[in-house]
Design a protein around this motif. Structure first.
Motif, PDB file in Angstrom:
ATOM      1  N   VAL B  14       0.831  -1.199   0.000  1.00  0.00           N
ATOM      2  CA  VAL B  14       0.000   0.000   0.000  1.00  0.00           C
ATOM      3  C   VAL B  14       0.865   1.248   0.000  1.00  0.00           C
ATOM      4  O   VAL B  14       0.659   2.166  -0.803  1.00  0.00           O
ATOM      5  CB  VAL B  14      -0.938   0.026   1.230  1.00  0.00           C
ATOM      6  CG1 VAL B  14      -1.617   1.383   1.355  1.00  0.00           C
ATOM      7  CG2 VAL B  14      -1.982  -1.070   1.113  1.00  0.00           C
ATOM      8  N   SER B  26      -9.071   6.737  -4.019  1.00  0.00           N
ATOM      9  CA  SER B  26      -9.927   6.209  -2.954  1.00  0.00           C
ATOM     10  C   SER B  26      -9.395   4.838  -2.570  1.00  0.00           C
ATOM     11  O   SER B  26      -8.556   4.263  -3.261  1.00  0.00           O
ATOM     12  CB  SER B  26     -11.363   6.071  -3.467  1.00  0.00           C
ATOM     13  OG  SER B  26     -11.423   5.066  -4.460  1.00  0.00           O
ATOM     14  N   SER B  27      -9.890   4.288  -1.480  1.00  0.00           N
ATOM     15  CA  SER B  27      -9.461   2.966  -1.039  1.00  0.00           C
ATOM     16  C   SER B  27      -9.753   1.944  -2.137  1.00  0.00           C
ATOM     17  O   SER B  27      -8.940   1.085  -2.439  1.00  0.00           O
ATOM     18  CB  SER B  27     -10.201   2.571   0.238  1.00  0.00           C
ATOM     19  OG  SER B  27      -9.859   3.444   1.289  1.00  0.00           O
ATOM     20  N   GLN B  28     -10.922   2.051  -2.721  1.00  0.00           N
ATOM     21  CA  GLN B  28     -11.315   1.110  -3.759  1.00  0.00           C
ATOM     22  C   GLN B  28     -10.403   1.216  -4.973  1.00  0.00           C
ATOM     23  O   GLN B  28     -10.004   0.201  -5.563  1.00  0.00           O
ATOM     24  CB  GLN B  28     -12.762   1.397  -4.194  1.00  0.00           C
ATOM     25  CG  GLN B  28     -13.707   1.525  -3.031  1.00  0.00           C
ATOM     26  CD  GLN B  28     -14.788   0.452  -3.027  1.00  0.00           C
ATOM     27  OE1 GLN B  28     -14.673  -0.565  -3.693  1.00  0.00           O
ATOM     28  NE2 GLN B  28     -15.827   0.680  -2.252  1.00  0.00           N
ATOM     29  N   HIS B  31      -7.106  -0.239  -4.182  1.00  0.00           N
ATOM     30  CA  HIS B  31      -7.238  -1.689  -4.119  1.00  0.00           C
ATOM     31  C   HIS B  31      -7.162  -2.285  -5.528  1.00  0.00           C
ATOM     32  O   HIS B  31      -6.469  -3.278  -5.764  1.00  0.00           O
ATOM     33  CB  HIS B  31      -8.582  -2.049  -3.466  1.00  0.00           C
ATOM     34  CG  HIS B  31      -8.916  -3.502  -3.505  1.00  0.00           C
ATOM     35  ND1 HIS B  31      -9.944  -4.003  -4.268  1.00  0.00           N
ATOM     36  CD2 HIS B  31      -8.353  -4.562  -2.893  1.00  0.00           C
ATOM     37  CE1 HIS B  31      -9.997  -5.315  -4.117  1.00  0.00           C
ATOM     38  NE2 HIS B  31      -9.056  -5.684  -3.296  1.00  0.00           N
ATOM     39  N   VAL B  46      -6.885  -2.654   2.830  1.00  0.00           N
ATOM     40  CA  VAL B  46      -6.580  -1.359   2.230  1.00  0.00           C
ATOM     41  C   VAL B  46      -7.281  -0.272   3.028  1.00  0.00           C
ATOM     42  O   VAL B  46      -6.690   0.739   3.386  1.00  0.00           O
ATOM     43  CB  VAL B  46      -7.022  -1.300   0.749  1.00  0.00           C
ATOM     44  CG1 VAL B  46      -6.809   0.096   0.187  1.00  0.00           C
ATOM     45  CG2 VAL B  46      -6.242  -2.317  -0.065  1.00  0.00           C
ATOM     46  N   TYR B  47      -8.546  -0.498   3.331  1.00  0.00           N
ATOM     47  CA  TYR B  47      -9.303   0.464   4.125  1.00  0.00           C
ATOM     48  C   TYR B  47      -8.622   0.698   5.470  1.00  0.00           C
ATOM     49  O   TYR B  47      -8.385   1.821   5.886  1.00  0.00           O
ATOM     50  CB  TYR B  47     -10.733  -0.041   4.384  1.00  0.00           C
ATOM     51  CG  TYR B  47     -11.730   0.379   3.329  1.00  0.00           C
ATOM     52  CD1 TYR B  47     -12.218   1.683   3.281  1.00  0.00           C
ATOM     53  CD2 TYR B  47     -12.177  -0.528   2.383  1.00  0.00           C
ATOM     54  CE1 TYR B  47     -13.140   2.062   2.315  1.00  0.00           C
ATOM     55  CE2 TYR B  47     -13.101  -0.149   1.413  1.00  0.00           C
ATOM     56  CZ  TYR B  47     -13.575   1.141   1.383  1.00  0.00           C
ATOM     57  OH  TYR B  47     -14.488   1.509   0.425  1.00  0.00           O
ATOM     58  N   THR B  49      -5.563   0.026   6.477  1.00  0.00           N
ATOM     59  CA  THR B  49      -4.223   0.585   6.370  1.00  0.00           C
ATOM     60  C   THR B  49      -4.247   2.088   6.079  1.00  0.00           C
ATOM     61  O   THR B  49      -3.542   2.862   6.724  1.00  0.00           O
ATOM     62  CB  THR B  49      -3.428  -0.135   5.263  1.00  0.00           C
ATOM     63  OG1 THR B  49      -3.397  -1.534   5.548  1.00  0.00           O
ATOM     64  CG2 THR B  49      -2.005   0.390   5.197  1.00  0.00           C
ATOM     65  N   LEU B  50      -5.082   2.483   5.120  1.00  0.00           N
ATOM     66  CA  LEU B  50      -5.159   3.902   4.775  1.00  0.00           C
ATOM     67  C   LEU B  50      -5.685   4.716   5.949  1.00  0.00           C
ATOM     68  O   LEU B  50      -5.207   5.812   6.230  1.00  0.00           O
ATOM     69  CB  LEU B  50      -6.053   4.102   3.549  1.00  0.00           C
ATOM     70  CG  LEU B  50      -5.427   3.642   2.225  1.00  0.00           C
ATOM     71  CD1 LEU B  50      -6.439   3.767   1.088  1.00  0.00           C
ATOM     72  CD2 LEU B  50      -4.182   4.463   1.909  1.00  0.00           C
ATOM     73  N   ARG B  51      -6.661   4.164   6.641  1.00  0.00           N
ATOM     74  CA  ARG B  51      -7.234   4.864   7.785  1.00  0.00           C
ATOM     75  C   ARG B  51      -6.162   5.052   8.856  1.00  0.00           C
ATOM     76  O   ARG B  51      -6.019   6.126   9.441  1.00  0.00           O
ATOM     77  CB  ARG B  51      -8.386   4.029   8.351  1.00  0.00           C
ATOM     78  CG  ARG B  51      -9.180   4.743   9.423  1.00  0.00           C
ATOM     79  CD  ARG B  51     -10.300   3.835   9.934  1.00  0.00           C
ATOM     80  NE  ARG B  51     -11.590   4.481   9.946  1.00  0.00           N
ATOM     81  CZ  ARG B  51     -11.902   5.487  10.765  1.00  0.00           C
ATOM     82  NH1 ARG B  51     -11.008   5.964  11.604  1.00  0.00           N
ATOM     83  NH2 ARG B  51     -13.110   6.015  10.739  1.00  0.00           N
ATOM     84  N   TYR B  71      -7.074   9.439  -0.750  1.00  0.00           N
ATOM     85  CA  TYR B  71      -5.780   9.564  -0.091  1.00  0.00           C
ATOM     86  C   TYR B  71      -4.632   9.865  -1.053  1.00  0.00           C
ATOM     87  O   TYR B  71      -4.684   9.551  -2.232  1.00  0.00           O
ATOM     88  CB  TYR B  71      -5.466   8.255   0.649  1.00  0.00           C
ATOM     89  CG  TYR B  71      -6.541   7.836   1.620  1.00  0.00           C
ATOM     90  CD1 TYR B  71      -6.433   8.145   2.978  1.00  0.00           C
ATOM     91  CD2 TYR B  71      -7.678   7.166   1.185  1.00  0.00           C
ATOM     92  CE1 TYR B  71      -7.426   7.770   3.873  1.00  0.00           C
ATOM     93  CE2 TYR B  71      -8.677   6.790   2.070  1.00  0.00           C
ATOM     94  CZ  TYR B  71      -8.546   7.089   3.411  1.00  0.00           C
ATOM     95  OH  TYR B  71      -9.531   6.725   4.290  1.00  0.00           O
TER      96      TYR B  71
END
Lengths: 129, 129
Positions: B14, B26-28, B31, B46-47, B49-51, B71
Motif C-alpha cells: 500500500v 480512494s481505497s477502492q 485496491h 486497504v481500508y 491501512t489507509l485509515r 488519499y
DNA sequence: ATAGGTGCAAAGCATTTGCAGCAGC
DNA sequence: GCTGCTGCAAATGCTTTGCACCTAT
C-alpha cells in the motif's frame, strides 16, 4: 420560463425548519426535527428537497469528515463558515484575501475554472470549556 | 514504547503504491491498482491501512463532495491542494496568509482549537481544453 | 387534466465489523 | 507462542431509486 418548484406543504415545512435553526443539520436530523414539530415529511422528500435547494444555491452544504452532508440556510453571498465541533453553531465569515490568493494560486499553476472549499472547525466560547 | 505497526507485505504494498501515483485515490481505486500490479491486498486491509496511515498523519485525506475519502502521499508539512477535476492531478500549495486569517477569524469569534479544511478544485492546463 | 411531487420499500455504495486463520517478532 | 494482521462475509448507515398514488396549477 424558469418555472421553479411547486409550492407544497412539505417544501414549505423544510424551508421553515431551516429558518429556525442556525447550525448545520443532516437530512436525517432535519427529518427528525420536522417529526417532533408535528410537520411530518417523508425522509425521501427531505433528501430530495435539500438536494434541490443546494443545487439551486439556496442553502449551504458541507460534507462532514464522516461523509455525511449537512445543510444550513444561506445568506446568498459567497462566504465560508466557522463551525463549532461541540454544538454545531456556525458563523458565516468572509475572506476577500483568501479568494484572491486562491485565484492567484490557480493562475500560477495553470488551472482554470477554479472553485474552493474552505471551512474552519473549532470550539465556540460556550463549548470551549 | 511506541511499538508502531508490524511490517507486512500488504502494508508495504500500500505504501509503495501511494508512492507511485501523485493524485488522490480512494481505497477502492487503490485496491484495484494493487490488484492490477499483482500485489493483491484485501479490500478490508486497504481500508484499514489507509485509515491508520491517515490517523498517523502519514498521508493526506480529502473527503470529496460525494462523501468518498481519497488519499495521497503527504509531504509532512502543513499544506493544501489544488486538484484537477479532470484527471485528479494535485499540486501542494501553501498559504501562510490564509493560516493567519483563519486564526484571526477564530479569535474574533471566540473560537479555540481551530483547524481548517481548504482545497481548490479546477481544471489543469492539460484538461482545461 | 397533467406534469410534477410524495413516500414507502427496496436497492446501491462506501465503509466497518465479526471472526477464524495466518504471520511477524 | 502470543499478539497483531489479514480477509472473507455479513452488517451498518447514508443516500438514491422504482413505482404507484397524490396534488398544485
Amino acid at each position: 420560463m424558469t418555472a421553479g418548484p411547486r409550492s407544497t406543504r412539505q417544501r414549505t415545512a423544510v424551508a421553515s425548519a431551516l429558518g429556525d435553526v442556525d447550525d448545520f443539520r443532516s437530512s436525517q436530523e432535519l427529518h427528525e426535527f420536522l417529526r417532533e414539530r408535528g410537520e411530518s415529511v417523508g425522509l425521501t422528500t427531505v433528501y430530495r428537497t435539500l438536494r434541490t435547494m443546494a443545487d439551486a444555491g439556496e442553502v449551504d452544504v458541507i460534507v462532514r469528515e464522516d461523509g455525511e452532508s449537512v445543510y444550513r440556510r444561506c445568506s446568498g453571498t459567497h462566504h465560508h463558515h466557522l463551525v463549532c465541533r461541540g454544538c454545531g453553531a456556525a458563523v458565516e465569515i468572509e475572506g476577500p484575501a483568501v479568494e484572491q490568493w486562491a485565484d492567484a494560486m490557480a493562475a500560477l499553476h495553470g488551472y482554470t475554472q477554479v472553485s474552493h472549499t474552505l471551512e474552519l472547525f473549532g470550539l465556540c466560547g460556550h463549548c470551549g470549556s
